[in-house]
Design a protein around this motif. Structure first.
Motif, PDB file in Angstrom:
ATOM      1  N   LYS A  39       0.833  -1.203   0.000  1.00  0.00           N
ATOM      2  CA  LYS A  39       0.000   0.000   0.000  1.00  0.00           C
ATOM      3  C   LYS A  39       0.871   1.259   0.000  1.00  0.00           C
ATOM      4  CE  LYS A  39      -4.076  -0.465   2.008  1.00  0.00           C
ATOM      5  NZ  LYS A  39      -4.971  -0.721   3.135  1.00  0.00           N
ATOM      6  N   ALA A  40       2.019   1.167   0.652  1.00  0.00           N
ATOM      7  CA  ALA A  40       2.912   2.327   0.762  1.00  0.00           C
ATOM      8  C   ALA A  40       3.625   2.624  -0.561  1.00  0.00           C
ATOM      9  CB  ALA A  40       3.928   2.078   1.863  1.00  0.00           C
ATOM     10  N   ILE A  41       3.564   1.689  -1.512  1.00  0.00           N
ATOM     11  CA  ILE A  41       4.294   1.861  -2.779  1.00  0.00           C
ATOM     12  C   ILE A  41       3.346   2.196  -3.928  1.00  0.00           C
ATOM     13  CG2 ILE A  41       6.016   0.840  -4.331  1.00  0.00           C
ATOM     14  CD1 ILE A  41       6.507  -1.309  -2.165  1.00  0.00           C
ATOM     15  N   ARG A  42       2.444   1.226  -4.211  1.00  0.00           N
ATOM     16  CA  ARG A  42       1.544   1.379  -5.358  1.00  0.00           C
ATOM     17  C   ARG A  42       0.343   0.507  -5.086  1.00  0.00           C
ATOM     18  NH1 ARG A  42       1.613  -1.425 -10.341  1.00  0.00           N
ATOM     19  NH2 ARG A  42       3.710  -2.246 -10.094  1.00  0.00           N
ATOM     20  N   ASP A  43      -0.818   0.880  -5.587  1.00  0.00           N
ATOM     21  CA  ASP A  43      -2.047   0.174  -5.244  1.00  0.00           C
ATOM     22  C   ASP A  43      -2.207  -1.095  -6.086  1.00  0.00           C
ATOM     23  OD1 ASP A  43      -4.231  -0.140  -3.692  1.00  0.00           O
ATOM     24  OD2 ASP A  43      -5.566   0.992  -5.000  1.00  0.00           O
ATOM     25  N   VAL A  44      -1.585  -2.173  -5.638  1.00  0.00           N
ATOM     26  CA  VAL A  44      -1.633  -3.436  -6.374  1.00  0.00           C
ATOM     27  C   VAL A  44      -2.561  -4.397  -5.640  1.00  0.00           C
ATOM     28  CG1 VAL A  44      -0.257  -5.378  -7.217  1.00  0.00           C
ATOM     29  CG2 VAL A  44       0.739  -3.090  -7.136  1.00  0.00           C
ATOM     30  N   PRO A  45      -3.627  -4.875  -6.311  1.00  0.00           N
ATOM     31  CA  PRO A  45      -4.535  -5.787  -5.613  1.00  0.00           C
ATOM     32  C   PRO A  45      -3.861  -7.116  -5.270  1.00  0.00           C
ATOM     33  CG  PRO A  45      -5.207  -5.467  -7.914  1.00  0.00           C
ATOM     34  CD  PRO A  45      -4.066  -4.546  -7.663  1.00  0.00           C
ATOM     35  N   VAL A  46      -4.278  -7.655  -4.137  1.00  0.00           N
ATOM     36  CA  VAL A  46      -3.710  -8.900  -3.628  1.00  0.00           C
ATOM     37  C   VAL A  46      -4.743 -10.016  -3.692  1.00  0.00           C
ATOM     38  CG1 VAL A  46      -3.045 -10.017  -1.450  1.00  0.00           C
ATOM     39  CG2 VAL A  46      -1.941  -7.877  -2.146  1.00  0.00           C
ATOM     40  N   LEU A  47      -4.350 -11.128  -4.277  1.00  0.00           N
ATOM     41  CA  LEU A  47      -5.138 -12.354  -4.163  1.00  0.00           C
ATOM     42  C   LEU A  47      -4.493 -13.198  -3.072  1.00  0.00           C
ATOM     43  CD1 LEU A  47      -5.565 -13.307  -7.949  1.00  0.00           C
ATOM     44  CD2 LEU A  47      -7.350 -12.422  -6.411  1.00  0.00           C
ATOM     45  N   ALA A  48      -5.275 -13.588  -2.078  1.00  0.00           N
ATOM     46  CA  ALA A  48      -4.744 -14.433  -1.009  1.00  0.00           C
ATOM     47  C   ALA A  48      -4.738 -15.885  -1.468  1.00  0.00           C
ATOM     48  CB  ALA A  48      -5.594 -14.286   0.246  1.00  0.00           C
ATOM     49  N   ALA A  49      -3.706 -16.618  -1.065  1.00  0.00           N
ATOM     50  CA  ALA A  49      -3.603 -18.028  -1.440  1.00  0.00           C
ATOM     51  C   ALA A  49      -2.995 -18.821  -0.294  1.00  0.00           C
ATOM     52  CB  ALA A  49      -2.747 -18.171  -2.690  1.00  0.00           C
ATOM     53  N   GLY A  50      -3.321 -20.111  -0.272  1.00  0.00           N
ATOM     54  CA  GLY A  50      -2.752 -20.985   0.749  1.00  0.00           C
ATOM     55  C   GLY A  50      -3.798 -21.470   1.728  1.00  0.00           C
ATOM     56  N   GLY A  51      -4.237 -22.702   1.558  1.00  0.00           N
ATOM     57  CA  GLY A  51      -5.173 -23.295   2.516  1.00  0.00           C
ATOM     58  C   GLY A  51      -6.630 -23.016   2.246  1.00  0.00           C
ATOM     59  N   ILE A  52      -6.939 -22.242   1.198  1.00  0.00           N
ATOM     60  CA  ILE A  52      -8.319 -21.777   0.996  1.00  0.00           C
ATOM     61  C   ILE A  52      -9.142 -22.793   0.203  1.00  0.00           C
ATOM     62  CG2 ILE A  52      -9.754 -19.899   0.100  1.00  0.00           C
ATOM     63  CD1 ILE A  52      -7.065 -18.188   0.365  1.00  0.00           C
ATOM     64  N   MET A  53     -10.095 -23.393   0.885  1.00  0.00           N
ATOM     65  CA  MET A  53     -10.913 -24.449   0.292  1.00  0.00           C
ATOM     66  C   MET A  53     -12.404 -24.127   0.354  1.00  0.00           C
ATOM     67  SD  MET A  53      -8.273 -26.541  -0.058  1.00  0.00           S
ATOM     68  CE  MET A  53      -8.770 -28.252  -0.322  1.00  0.00           C
ATOM     69  N   THR A  54     -12.778 -23.035   1.043  1.00  0.00           N
ATOM     70  CA  THR A  54     -14.196 -22.727   1.237  1.00  0.00           C
ATOM     71  C   THR A  54     -14.458 -21.225   1.111  1.00  0.00           C
ATOM     72  OG1 THR A  54     -14.096 -22.255   3.613  1.00  0.00           O
ATOM     73  CG2 THR A  54     -14.321 -24.574   2.997  1.00  0.00           C
ATOM     74  N   GLY A  55     -15.711 -20.891   0.894  1.00  0.00           N
ATOM     75  CA  GLY A  55     -16.111 -19.491   0.817  1.00  0.00           C
ATOM     76  C   GLY A  55     -15.960 -18.754   2.140  1.00  0.00           C
ATOM     77  N   ARG A  56     -16.028 -19.496   3.243  1.00  0.00           N
ATOM     78  CA  ARG A  56     -15.809 -18.880   4.558  1.00  0.00           C
ATOM     79  C   ARG A  56     -14.353 -18.389   4.667  1.00  0.00           C
ATOM     80  NH1 ARG A  56     -19.161 -18.979   9.656  1.00  0.00           N
ATOM     81  NH2 ARG A  56     -21.196 -19.333   8.742  1.00  0.00           N
ATOM     82  N   GLN A  57     -13.436 -19.223   4.197  1.00  0.00           N
ATOM     83  CA  GLN A  57     -12.027 -18.815   4.229  1.00  0.00           C
ATOM     84  C   GLN A  57     -11.778 -17.677   3.252  1.00  0.00           C
ATOM     85  OE1 GLN A  57     -10.895 -22.943   3.435  1.00  0.00           O
ATOM     86  NE2 GLN A  57      -9.363 -22.746   5.046  1.00  0.00           N
ATOM     87  N   MET A  58     -12.479 -17.715   2.120  1.00  0.00           N
ATOM     88  CA  MET A  58     -12.376 -16.622   1.153  1.00  0.00           C
ATOM     89  C   MET A  58     -12.833 -15.315   1.804  1.00  0.00           C
ATOM     90  SD  MET A  58     -14.226 -16.441  -2.573  1.00  0.00           S
ATOM     91  CE  MET A  58     -14.237 -14.945  -3.571  1.00  0.00           C
TER      92      MET A  58
END
Lengths: 377, 377
Positions: free
Chosen positions: B213-232
């Protein structure tokens, strides 16, 4: 907030703060969270003093107590084990390795001033006496780490109408704890500071919730890596009833940590911790330092001794290291370490504990607002 | 949903699905998510066929392509390296260890039918040719794993007006990727399947968001362990613009995985994976099996070779193992493994990919509803 944890503990915001520092416990409970005092190093006498101080300062707000009764320990089944009687079980090789490691960093190894006839660290009998003394105070939760608590601890909680919490790091352990009578599960990911398992918070929290739901409705506090209200919201979105936090309080003005360690916390990224046996003999996450590197990676490392023996080594060593570092020895500073989770990468300043609770509340509200904005038409 | 990722990729639900299987890519995109085809093992010719098939079946929905150009590889700087020319770099000791390991499990080691004059695995020049061929199709995203992509890949994305995504597992790497021109960061925790770092999703996602955020507004996709919409929902509560998923698609009916591996996924808990060099030479999370145990823990293990050499070993070995296991050899089954994250502990059945997307949507909505209920008066 409408969470079963709020009802069980008599609080408004389900943020549980584990700390060895009574000031943190008081500040968190007064701010609407729930402070839990880590009592593993206390005697029945010293806990009496601590809890009296807490009662005098907490404005009647609820708080709890955390003890450490390991299910597996090298001295299991032995009676009357003292610090002194354990001394002979530490090999000369381990003593030499420790002394030489400290010498390399200009630190003279001295023995901490502890009565040698005290019961061994993590002694079950003493811990039960500590709990008994604690129940003369209005404690609202007792928690145990490192395995299923002894039946008398569960019974003691039931007799006083106080919930018993158990820390777990894997589904199988959670199922065993529920069978043993735990009222609350603290489900802790591998990113947590202190003793931890190998599965991440993002996975183990929903995995345990799913497994436990099929048995009995036991609320889950998520733990591991949680330093902000946004992360708290994340865990509750996954179904946790609240969160259990530790590392975030180490970087508060009230904390028992040394100034040098707090400086190291502010400087650290999330990659600067390590899950190591070097401090207690069991895998525990801590700040990586010359100490952990030497025990874990040095070719001449004798390997950590099993719990409770490694604690004899590290207690004297860190007593000496912290004193030398505080006196300005820069090489001693390289050895300085303490239990802390990967969340240390999110720490960028030292704040008051009350301010941290306030930020958690604001962040949490912001997270919910953000989620609603995502779905707004 | 109102997320910058939805606008960038032209989708309604920011669930990105990485898969080597074109059927999964099509099913996810058609259901409102975004399929990304893993192209690391493709030639310009074979990718042409795959993308044509996708175009014919995806109903005009957007999709993307993922390649693997390692920043660090043993053959860096060398030209015209083929599978054949790498053969001589695999020591006899490594060959013997592999052959004997398979023999212990009743598996005869045979060589996979691959043209030996093909460029080495992960060859940059070939990967760029694959990307060039792919841009004759309406791809909407190109992604690279294992380090900063070469400048020509970033330029290629810009020239076509297609965002370039980069996978990272640490704050420092994210900062470098932003400087190199990445349009989207896939921030992946240690619990992820395949190549991964050591920091958990719960920590690395907010840590990177804060730093970037301090550099440039680059969207982040989270990854790792995500198997459900609750985790999403959890990840988006922490500020992620969406999620990048992999393991969950391996347990779908469309997946390229073998039936035996899918059965193993259903049986596994989150503690049944390991971050090992045994498959590719770089640390990659995979299902623990007799293969990973032998390479990681056996006293006579020669240790994994660096990338790309270990791939030569494991490709032939798993070709032989999977064939033998499919033919009913129970001892071969003990060796069966594949890249998968700790989220495997949340898999309890095999579903269609479309049904998984639908469940993600429902779970996500439920999570938001749950959060609102917590705060309701």
């Amino acid at each position: 907030m409408k969470s079963p944890i709020c009802d069980m503990l008599g609080i408004e915001f389900p943020l549980v703060a584990f700390s060895h520092c009574r000031d943190v416990v008081v500040a968190v409970s007064r701010a609407g969270g729930f402070g839990v005092l880590g009592a593993s190093s206390h005697s029945p006498q010293s806990i009496e003093q601590e809890l009296k101080w807490i009662d005098d300062h907490i404005d009647g707000k609820p708080y709890g107590l955390d003890v450490l009764i390991p299910e597996n320990i090298a001295t299991a089944g032995e009676k009357n084990v003292t610090w002194k009687s354990l001394e002979s079980r530490v090999s000369q090789r381990h003593r030499d390795f420790t002394r030489e490691l400290l010498e390399k960093h200009g630190v003279k190894l001295t023995t901490a001033e502890v009565a040698q006839d005290q019961p061994q660290p993590f002694d079950t009998e003493r811990t039960m006496a500590v709990l008994e003394a604690s129940f003369r105070h209005p404690i609202r939760l007792i928690a145990n780490a490192l395995g299923v608590p002894p039946k008398e601890m569960v019974d003691m909680g039931k007799a006083h109408g106080v919930p018993v919490a158990a820390l777990v790091g894997a589904r199988e352990h959670a199922v065993r704890q529920v069978a043993a009578g735990a009222d609350i599960l603290v489900v802790q990911g591998t990113e947590a500071g202190g003793h931890c398992g190998e599965v991440s918070t993002m996975v183990v929290v929903p995995e345990v919730i799913k497994a436990v739901k099929a048995i009995r409705d036991v609320p889950v506090l998520a733990a591991g890596g949680i330093m902000t209200g946004r992360q708290m919201a994340a865990c509750m979105a996954m179904g946790a009833a609240g969160v259990w936090t530790g590392s975030v309080w180490l970087a508060t003005a009230e904390a028992e940590t040394t100034e040098i360690f707090r400086d190291k916390m502010v400087a650290a990224t999330s990659r600067d911790t390590v899950r190591s046996r070097g401090r207690t003999g069991k895998p525990a996450r801590q700040l990586r330092s010359a100490w952990t590197e030497a025990w874990d990676r040095s070719p001449d490392s004798p390997g950590a001794l099993p719990m409770p023996l490694q604690t004899l080594i590290s207690r004297d060593a860190f007593h000496s290291i912290d004193r030398s570092a505080a006196a300005g020895n820069a090489r001693a500073r390289e050895l300085v370490s303490y239990f802390v989770g990967q969340g240390v990468g999110l720490v960028d300043s030292v704040k008051s504990a009350g301010a941290v609770v306030q930020e958690f509340k604001e962040d949490f509200a912001e997270a919910v607002e953000h989620m609603n904005a995502l779905l707004a038409d």
